[in-house]
Write a protein that holds these residues in place. Structure first.
Motif, PDB file in Angstrom:
ATOM      1  N   THR A 223       0.865  -1.195   0.078  1.00 25.36           N
ATOM      2  CA  THR A 223      -0.114  -0.555   0.136  1.00 25.36           C
ATOM      3  C   THR A 223       0.719   1.131  -0.143  1.00 25.36           C
ATOM      4  N   ASN A 224       0.397   2.401  -0.674  1.00 27.92           N
ATOM      5  CA  ASN A 224       0.999   3.607  -0.805  1.00 27.92           C
ATOM      6  C   ASN A 224       2.380   3.366  -2.054  1.00 27.92           C
ATOM      7  N   LYS A 225       2.993   2.245  -2.259  1.00 21.76           N
ATOM      8  CA  LYS A 225       4.266   1.717  -3.101  1.00 21.76           C
ATOM      9  C   LYS A 225       3.133   1.832  -4.451  1.00 21.76           C
ATOM     10  N   HIS A 226       4.114   3.542  -4.572  1.00 23.20           N
ATOM     11  CA  HIS A 226       3.593   3.393  -6.710  1.00 23.20           C
ATOM     12  C   HIS A 226       4.521   2.429  -7.525  1.00 23.20           C
ATOM     13  N   ILE A 227       3.557   2.088  -8.379  1.00 19.77           N
ATOM     14  CA  ILE A 227       4.666   1.038  -9.738  1.00 19.77           C
ATOM     15  C   ILE A 227       4.022   2.067 -10.227  1.00 19.77           C
ATOM     16  N   ALA A 228       4.929   2.613 -12.169  1.00 17.61           N
ATOM     17  CA  ALA A 228       4.870   2.818 -13.038  1.00 17.61           C
ATOM     18  C   ALA A 228       5.157   1.465 -14.527  1.00 17.61           C
ATOM     19  N   ILE A 229       3.404   1.491 -15.149  1.00 20.60           N
ATOM     20  CA  ILE A 229       3.778   0.670 -16.011  1.00 20.60           C
ATOM     21  C   ILE A 229       4.032   1.175 -17.597  1.00 20.60           C
ATOM     22  N   LEU A 230       5.408   1.588 -18.398  1.00 18.06           N
ATOM     23  CA  LEU A 230       5.247   2.049 -19.524  1.00 18.06           C
ATOM     24  C   LEU A 230       4.509   0.601 -20.520  1.00 18.06           C
ATOM     25  N   GLY A 231       3.467   1.366 -21.451  1.00 14.47           N
ATOM     26  CA  GLY A 231       3.033   0.459 -22.561  1.00 14.47           C
ATOM     27  C   GLY A 231       2.130  -0.245 -22.106  1.00 14.47           C
ATOM     28  N   ALA A 232       0.310   0.180 -22.824  1.00 17.88           N
ATOM     29  CA  ALA A 232      -0.702  -0.329 -22.419  1.00 17.88           C
ATOM     30  C   ALA A 232      -0.811  -1.885 -23.599  1.00 17.88           C
ATOM     31  N   GLY A 233       0.058  -2.845 -23.587  1.00 16.94           N
ATOM     32  CA  GLY A 233      -0.490  -3.430 -24.445  1.00 16.94           C
ATOM     33  C   GLY A 233      -1.046  -5.514 -23.454  1.00 16.94           C
ATOM     34  N   GLU A 234      -0.755  -6.647 -24.136  1.00 15.95           N
ATOM     35  CA  GLU A 234      -0.922  -7.563 -23.364  1.00 15.95           C
ATOM     36  C   GLU A 234      -0.359  -7.360 -22.249  1.00 15.95           C
ATOM     37  N   SER A 235       1.028  -6.833 -22.003  1.00 16.41           N
ATOM     38  CA  SER A 235       1.716  -7.488 -20.803  1.00 16.41           C
ATOM     39  C   SER A 235       1.394  -6.225 -20.322  1.00 16.41           C
ATOM     40  N   GLY A 236       2.003  -4.499 -20.021  1.00 16.09           N
ATOM     41  CA  GLY A 236       1.817  -3.839 -19.742  1.00 16.09           C
ATOM     42  C   GLY A 236       0.255  -3.900 -18.762  1.00 16.09           C
ATOM     43  N   VAL A 237      -0.676  -4.246 -19.341  1.00 14.37           N
ATOM     44  CA  VAL A 237      -1.887  -3.997 -18.891  1.00 14.37           C
ATOM     45  C   VAL A 237      -2.269  -5.748 -17.984  1.00 14.37           C
ATOM     46  N   GLY A 238      -1.747  -6.587 -18.313  1.00 12.60           N
ATOM     47  CA  GLY A 238      -1.596  -8.150 -17.303  1.00 12.60           C
ATOM     48  C   GLY A 238      -0.084  -7.515 -15.953  1.00 12.60           C
ATOM     49  N   ALA A 239       0.634  -6.776 -15.938  1.00 14.42           N
ATOM     50  CA  ALA A 239       1.496  -6.206 -15.355  1.00 14.42           C
ATOM     51  C   ALA A 239       0.564  -5.451 -14.176  1.00 14.42           C
ATOM     52  N   ALA A 240      -0.397  -3.970 -14.459  1.00  9.12           N
ATOM     53  CA  ALA A 240      -0.472  -4.036 -14.149  1.00  9.12           C
ATOM     54  C   ALA A 240      -1.982  -4.376 -13.426  1.00  9.12           C
ATOM     55  N   TYR A 241      -2.751  -5.577 -13.864  1.00  3.37           N
ATOM     56  CA  TYR A 241      -3.536  -6.105 -13.088  1.00  3.37           C
ATOM     57  C   TYR A 241      -3.017  -6.843 -11.998  1.00  3.37           C
ATOM     58  N   LEU A 242      -1.890  -7.231 -12.012  1.00  2.47           N
ATOM     59  CA  LEU A 242      -0.966  -8.323 -11.232  1.00  2.47           C
ATOM     60  C   LEU A 242      -1.008  -7.410  -9.896  1.00  2.47           C
ATOM     61  N   ALA A 243      -0.527  -6.273 -10.191  1.00  2.00           N
ATOM     62  CA  ALA A 243       0.846  -5.144  -9.290  1.00  2.00           C
ATOM     63  C   ALA A 243      -0.485  -4.239  -8.142  1.00  2.00           C
ATOM     64  N   GLN A 244      -2.189  -4.167  -8.999  1.00  2.00           N
ATOM     65  CA  GLN A 244      -3.389  -3.686  -8.700  1.00  2.00           C
ATOM     66  C   GLN A 244      -3.404  -4.920  -7.018  1.00  2.00           C
ATOM     67  N   GLN A 245      -3.303  -6.154  -7.485  1.00  2.00           N
ATOM     68  CA  GLN A 245      -3.879  -7.197  -6.603  1.00  2.00           C
ATOM     69  C   GLN A 245      -2.333  -7.112  -5.850  1.00  2.00           C
ATOM     70  N   GLN A 246      -1.364  -7.146  -6.209  1.00  2.00           N
ATOM     71  CA  GLN A 246      -0.668  -7.219  -5.058  1.00  2.00           C
ATOM     72  C   GLN A 246      -0.723  -6.263  -3.810  1.00  2.00           C
ATOM     73  N   GLY A 247      -1.019  -4.683  -4.403  1.00  2.00           N
ATOM     74  CA  GLY A 247      -1.763  -3.495  -3.082  1.00  2.00           C
ATOM     75  C   GLY A 247      -0.623  -2.515  -3.555  1.00  2.00           C
ATOM     76  N   TYR A 248      -0.241  -2.448  -5.119  1.00  2.00           N
ATOM     77  CA  TYR A 248       0.998  -1.473  -5.345  1.00  2.00           C
ATOM     78  C   TYR A 248      -0.210  -0.333  -6.012  1.00  2.00           C
ATOM     79  N   ASP A 249      -0.006   1.488  -6.296  1.00  2.00           N
ATOM     80  CA  ASP A 249      -0.677   1.818  -6.046  1.00  2.00           C
ATOM     81  C   ASP A 249       0.222   2.100  -8.079  1.00  2.00           C
ATOM     82  N   VAL A 250      -0.774   1.579  -8.898  1.00  2.00           N
ATOM     83  CA  VAL A 250      -0.414   1.479 -10.302  1.00  2.00           C
ATOM     84  C   VAL A 250      -0.567   2.768 -11.021  1.00  2.00           C
ATOM     85  N   PHE A 251       0.235   3.128 -11.829  1.00  2.00           N
ATOM     86  CA  PHE A 251      -0.222   4.219 -13.515  1.00  2.00           C
ATOM     87  C   PHE A 251       0.419   3.861 -14.788  1.00  2.00           C
ATOM     88  N   VAL A 252      -0.842   3.680 -15.127  1.00  2.00           N
ATOM     89  CA  VAL A 252       0.452   3.056 -16.636  1.00  2.00           C
ATOM     90  C   VAL A 252      -0.184   4.544 -17.473  1.00  2.00           C
TER      91      VAL A 252
END
Length: 447
Positions: free
Chosen positions: A3-32
């Motif tokens: 919680t409150n840890k920010h993770i940035a994901i560059l690129g919103a294709g298959e890998s980026g969107v999947g990573a965003a979902y997993l990161a959110q599930q793991q409690g990260y604050d996600v920005f794509v």
């Protein structure tokens, strides 16, 4: 939780969107953040999940707040935003690296300049047929991160590109496979083959004595790159030129696989995938199967019944006795060489697209032997004309898949093969190689 840890994901294709979902599930604050436009279905997923995103820009202030950045494999390290992230001391990793932290599944990681999609698909097919609880990911199918978030597989078979491997650090393949190394993407490696080879050999990083590294002993760049290095994993090479034990080799027309288990043998004439390159692919997948101690009859059945992936030497149809083959996935010269090498009739070859600094010399002998005409499909075909004008009588330019298919059809005669195997990337005229292949198949159906 993060919680409150920010993770940035560059690129919103298959890998980026999947990573965003997993990161959110793991409690990260996600920005794509995607510098281009985000495809509609990916945008909807991000919206449905309540994940913040932007497109057609990179807001550096937002990105540089991150404790870590996950980047799409397609973004080069030379991109200004990546340079700024690294100057700020923020780690940059791949989706595969990130997802690997959150699964206990065993990993078969497969890389190589050519044949990795076929071999990954074949290996998955064999493991699934044997009853293993296995997922398929990497450069193929649903992203690894999304599957880690939503599935519970015991094994994953991952197709890994050099771009993915470059941003993997703690990740480990329990079974690593390196099929071959031929010049490709050298623009990303300072045009130095040694840099590209080192990238491919990252498939072995972090392996231990409990792990396995499978590689082609006939591949000059692989064996050269391995010289002077030590490998903790068990080495299982494969060859069609010499007998190798343990490993796999060709004995007359029979594949022989010899690991700690009993010998496995199978005639190459019974393989579903034909052609010299596919003997290598079948050997690599077969070694994986025997390392896992799968039953020989299951392996034999799988190798005999596998259907190749779309856009890789895919038979489209036969019109007026002319065969049409879609090999749009051949985005480099070596892939086209393999395709031509497997042809048994005269060929009208459709080539062209975005030239990545290609050296066409390796195609010359096969083109002289097998190709009666070349149809260029691209915005700039000058280098193709220069390379092959002395080797074939006819070279014509086209700028659409429909025109290319029609032109090739008129140049071919009964018994010939029209082969789309471009040796180039597709981005000048198409969205990607799949789009190029789909348009070609649609054009053939209209003939």
């Amino acid at each position: 939780m993060n919680t409150n840890k920010h993770i940035a994901i560059l690129g919103a294709g298959e890998s980026g969107v999947g990573a965003a979902y997993l990161a959110q599930q793991q409690g990260y604050d996600v920005f794509v953040s995607d510098f281009g436009a985000i495809a509609g279905h990916y945008k909807k997923q991000l919206q449905d999940w309540g994940i913040r995103f932007e497109e057609q820009q990179h807001t550096e202030a937002e990105i540089l707040k991150a404790v870590e950045v996950i980047k799409s494999p397609g973004i080069p390290d030379t991109a200004p935003v990546i340079k700024k992230i690294k100057e700020s001391g923020i780690p940059v990793i791949s989706e595969i690296e990130f997802a690997g932290r959150y699964t206990d599944a065993k990993i078969v990681g497969i890389t190589g300049s050519n044949g990795k999609t076929t071999t990954t698909s074949l290996t998955y097919f064999i493991l699934k047929n044997a009853g293993l609880n296995v997922g398929l990911a990497g450069n193929i199918g649903k992203s690894f991160a999304y599957q880690v978030a939503t599935e519970k597989f015991d094994w994953y078979v991952l197709e890994l590109s050099s771009f993915m491997l470059d941003d993997m650090f703690s990740f480990k393949a329990d079974i690593g496979v390196l099929l071959n190394i031929t010049p490709d993407h050298l623009d990303r490696y300072d045009y130095k083959m040694d840099n590209y080879t080192a990238s491919k050999l990252r498939i072995t990083q972090n392996q231990t004595a409990d792990d396995v590294f499978i590689y082609c002993a006939d591949d000059a760049e692989t064996t050269k790159g391995m010289q002077g290095n030590t490998y903790k994993a068990q080495l299982l090479p494969f060859s069609i030129e010499k007998q190798i034990t343990p490993g796999a080799y060709l004995d007359n027309d029979n594949i022989v696989i010899n690991t700690t288990q009993e010998h496995f043998t199978m005639s190459i004439n019974d393989l579903a995938l034909q052609g010299k390159h596919n003997i290598y692919n079948s050997m690599a997948s077969g070694i994986v199967a025997k390392v896992l101690e799968l039953r020989s009859d299951t392996l034999r059945d799988s190798l005999a019944t596998f259907k190749n992936i779309e856009h890789r030497l895919e038979f489209v149809g036969k019109i007026s006795g002319i065969s049409f083959i879609n090999d749009s996935k051949a985005t480099n010269v070596n892939s086209t060489w393999y395709a031509l090498e497997s042809m048994t009739s005269d060929v009208v070859l459709i080539l062209g697209g975005v030239d990545k600094g290609n050296d066409y010399n390796m195609l010359k002998d096969l083109i002289k032997q097998k190709v009666k005409a070349i149809v260029c499909l691209g915005k700039d075909n000058q280098r193709l004309h220069e390379a092959f004008e002395d080797d074939v009588d006819i070279i014509v330019n086209t700028s659409s898949a429909a025109t290319a298919a029609q032109t090739a059809y008129h140049l071919a005669t009964k018994g010939d093969t029209v082969l789309l195997s471009p040796a180039c990337a597709s981005f000048d005229l198409f969205k990607n190689y799949e789009d190029r292949g789909d348009q070609f198949k649609a054009a053939v159906k209209e003939l």
